[in-house]
Design an enzyme around this catalytic site. Structure first.
Site, PDB file in Angstrom:
ATOM      1  CB  SER A  23      -1.021   0.109   1.225  1.00  0.00           C
ATOM      2  OG  SER A  23      -1.540   1.191   1.463  1.00  0.00           O
TER       3      SER A  23
ATOM      4  CE1 TYR B 142      -4.369  -2.513   5.030  1.00  0.00           C
ATOM      5  CE2 TYR B 142      -3.585  -0.278   4.827  1.00  0.00           C
ATOM      6  CZ  TYR B 142      -4.194  -1.493   4.349  1.00  0.00           C
ATOM      7  OH  TYR B 142      -4.319  -1.541   2.787  1.00  0.00           O
TER       8      TYR B 142
ATOM      9  CE  LYS C  32      -1.929  -4.008   3.192  1.00  0.00           C
ATOM     10  NZ  LYS C  32      -2.128  -5.130   1.816  1.00  0.00           N
TER      11      LYS C  32
HETATM   12  N1  LIG Z   1      -8.979  -0.166  -1.122  1.00  0.00           N
HETATM   13  C1  LIG Z   1      -7.826   0.526  -0.860  1.00  0.00           C
HETATM   14  O1  LIG Z   1      -7.957   1.678  -0.924  1.00  0.00           O
HETATM   15  C2  LIG Z   1      -6.532  -0.061  -0.809  1.00  0.00           C
HETATM   16  C3  LIG Z   1      -5.338   0.843  -0.587  1.00  0.00           C
HETATM   17  C4  LIG Z   1      -4.071   0.117  -0.671  1.00  0.00           C
HETATM   18  C5  LIG Z   1      -4.186  -1.121  -0.638  1.00  0.00           C
HETATM   19  N2  LIG Z   1      -5.190  -2.057  -0.603  1.00  0.00           N
HETATM   20  C6  LIG Z   1      -4.902  -3.409  -0.453  1.00  0.00           C
HETATM   21  O2  LIG Z   1      -5.429  -4.208  -1.394  1.00  0.00           O
HETATM   22  C7  LIG Z   1      -5.990  -5.584  -0.997  1.00  0.00           C
HETATM   23  C8  LIG Z   1      -7.374  -5.998  -1.511  1.00  0.00           C
HETATM   24  O3  LIG Z   1      -8.092  -5.028  -0.697  1.00  0.00           O
HETATM   25  P1  LIG Z   1      -9.400  -4.230  -1.438  1.00  0.00           P
HETATM   26  O4  LIG Z   1      -9.297  -2.925  -1.029  1.00  0.00           O
HETATM   27  O5  LIG Z   1      -9.672  -4.934  -2.841  1.00  0.00           O
HETATM   28  O6  LIG Z   1     -10.604  -4.630  -0.460  1.00  0.00           O
HETATM   29  P2  LIG Z   1     -11.950  -5.813  -0.578  1.00  0.00           P
HETATM   30  O7  LIG Z   1     -12.377  -5.932   0.817  1.00  0.00           O
HETATM   31  O8  LIG Z   1     -12.636  -5.338  -1.422  1.00  0.00           O
HETATM   32  O9  LIG Z   1     -11.196  -7.190  -1.068  1.00  0.00           O
HETATM   33  C9  LIG Z   1     -10.362  -7.966  -0.198  1.00  0.00           C
HETATM   34  C10 LIG Z   1     -10.920  -9.250  -0.147  1.00  0.00           C
HETATM   35  O10 LIG Z   1     -10.076 -10.142   0.614  1.00  0.00           O
HETATM   36  C11 LIG Z   1     -10.855 -11.133   1.247  1.00  0.00           C
HETATM   37  N3  LIG Z   1     -10.185 -11.709   2.398  1.00  0.00           N
HETATM   38  C12 LIG Z   1     -10.190 -10.909   3.607  1.00  0.00           C
HETATM   39  N4  LIG Z   1      -9.437 -11.899   4.369  1.00  0.00           N
HETATM   40  C13 LIG Z   1      -9.378 -12.957   4.073  1.00  0.00           C
HETATM   41  C14 LIG Z   1      -8.634 -14.285   4.368  1.00  0.00           C
HETATM   42  N5  LIG Z   1      -8.284 -14.383   5.636  1.00  0.00           N
HETATM   43  N6  LIG Z   1      -8.534 -15.183   3.533  1.00  0.00           N
HETATM   44  C15 LIG Z   1      -8.936 -15.163   2.081  1.00  0.00           C
HETATM   45  N7  LIG Z   1      -9.596 -13.948   1.688  1.00  0.00           N
HETATM   46  C16 LIG Z   1      -9.758 -12.699   2.513  1.00  0.00           C
HETATM   47  C17 LIG Z   1     -12.213 -10.424   1.470  1.00  0.00           C
HETATM   48  O11 LIG Z   1     -13.229 -11.412   1.783  1.00  0.00           O
HETATM   49  C18 LIG Z   1     -12.253  -9.859   0.190  1.00  0.00           C
HETATM   50  O12 LIG Z   1     -12.963 -10.496  -0.657  1.00  0.00           O
HETATM   51  C19 LIG Z   1      -5.669  -5.492   0.254  1.00  0.00           C
HETATM   52  O13 LIG Z   1      -4.352  -6.260   0.670  1.00  0.00           O
HETATM   53  C20 LIG Z   1      -5.627  -4.135   0.723  1.00  0.00           C
HETATM   54  O14 LIG Z   1      -4.736  -3.781   1.962  1.00  0.00           O
HETATM   55  C21 LIG Z   1      -6.401  -1.447  -0.524  1.00  0.00           C
END
Ligand SMILES: NC(=O)c1ccc[n+]([C@@H]2O[C@H](COP(=O)([O-])OP(=O)(O)OC[C@H]3O[C@@H](n4cnc5c(N)ncnc54)[C@H](O)[C@@H]3O)[C@@H](O)[C@H]2O)c1
Length: 297
Positions: free
Chosen positions: A143, A156, A160
């Site tokens: 991130s 968090y 990361k």
């Molecule tokens: N959305 C943002 O602004 C953002 C920014 C930077 C980084 N990220 C990172 O992007 C990645 C994806 O997140 P997102 O934003 O798409 O969120 P999201 O919640 O839409 O998708 C994440 C998915 O991970 C699944 N998940 C959670 N725990 C799990 C587990 N123990 N086993 C298997 N699956 C699991 C959830 O069910 C969900 O479907 C994450 O690593 C998050 O930290 C997101």
């Protein structure tokens, strides 16, 4: 890897957000997709939606923190096709509140999902990706907060940073192999992360100020970048073998400030008589490479 058509990609967190968006972009280029997620209904629905576009998809229910779950998922994926693209992406938010009052169970869960699961992912697939002798690609989701830490959850942010550290170290380790690596460093994206975090949190939901922070984060992220654009950028990075995947250039100025602050703190040696570390010896002792030394890494 210039060509993703015909390859099999294994994607964690594939039911939603950045994982699902990347799955769609890969499938549009002709890749077969294994969608893995802890959310069984969500991953089944996402897979059937993707299959309706003509894609070849296998949904798998997987808790990325379960080593036994990974063993089963690995076998199911192998029956579907040899995995040559691994996207270790599942993640959860870390909650909020002062560090000294942080719930230890939430801390362990956050690290297990966001950081430790990359080891299970690599133990399951990386060995065979290397051994195949074919080009492969590993993408790990960190991130922007792992370079510019905003005043949000210590859990968090630090998980990361751990993820970025895993990618930085693996970059050296994979350099002599045919497996390339990318680290995804998104800013804000309009995904369900706040909701999924609330649903999956292993202890009772946050209340009071912490609940209000979570609500506010949900509002801020709702205005974030479309996951579809980020998924498309991830696929371009796989095709071009880009290591860094920066999607939000508005953070660059703050990244420069963080780096400048660190570099400005380098002063004279703590021991004026010391000849300086034998960095070449360190690299040779480990039989490897290090970023920035004689153009190698
Ligand atoms: N959305 C943002 O602004 C953002 C920014 C930077 C980084 N990220 C990172 O992007 C990645 C994806 O997140 P997102 O934003 O798409 O969120 P999201 O919640 O839409 O998708 C994440 C998915 O991970 C699944 N998940 C959670 N725990 C799990 C587990 N123990 N086993 C298997 N699956 C699991 C959830 O069910 C969900 O479907 C994450 O690593 C998050 O930290 C997101």
């Amino acid at each position: 890897m210039t060509e993703v058509a015909g390859k099999t990609a294994f994607i964690t967190g594939g039911a939603s957000g950045l994982g699902l968006a990347t799955a769609r972009a890969l499938a549009a280029r002709g890749a077969s997709i294994v969608l893995a997620d802890i959310n069984s209904d969500g991953v089944a629905a996402a897979a059937s939606d993707l299959a309706s576009t003509g894609a070849r998809v296998l949904p798998i229910t997987l808790d990325v923190t379960s080593e036994a779950g990974w063993a089963e998922a690995g076998e199911a994926a192998r029956r579907f096709g040899p995995v040559s693209i691994l996207f270790s992406n599942a993640g959860v938010g870390g909650g909020s509140g002062p560090f000294e009052q942080y719930d230890t169970e939430v801390w362990r869960w956050n690290y297990a999902v966001n950081a430790h699961a990359h080891l299970y992912a690599c133990r399951t697939f990386l060995g065979e990706m290397k051994a195949s002798g074919e080009p492969g690609h590993l993408v790990i989701t960190s991130s922007m907060v792992a370079i510019v830490p905003p005043p949000i959850s210590v859990a968090y942010i630090s998980s990361k940073y751990a993820t970025l550290g895993i990618a930085m170290a693996l970059r050296n380790e994979l350099a002599p192999t045919k497996v390339h690596i990318s680290v995804l460093m998104p800013g804000m994206s309009a995904t369900r992360i706040v909701e999924t975090t609330r649903e999956l949190r292993p202890v009772e939901v946050e209340v009071g100020k912490a609940a209000a922070t979570s609500q506010a984060m949900q509002g801020v992220l709702a205005g974030g970048m479309s996951p579809a654009r980020i998924g498309e950028r991830v696929v371009q990075a796989i095709e071009a073998d880009d290591y860094w995947i920066f999607t939000h250039p508005e953070w660059k100025e703050m990244a420069e400030a963080v780096t400048a602050d660190m570099l400005a703190a380098f002063g004279p040696s703590a021991d004026p008589d010391y000849r300086g570390d034998d960095i070449a010896g360190l690299i040779a002792a480990n039989g490897g490479r290090m970023f920035g030394t004689k153009g190698e890494r």
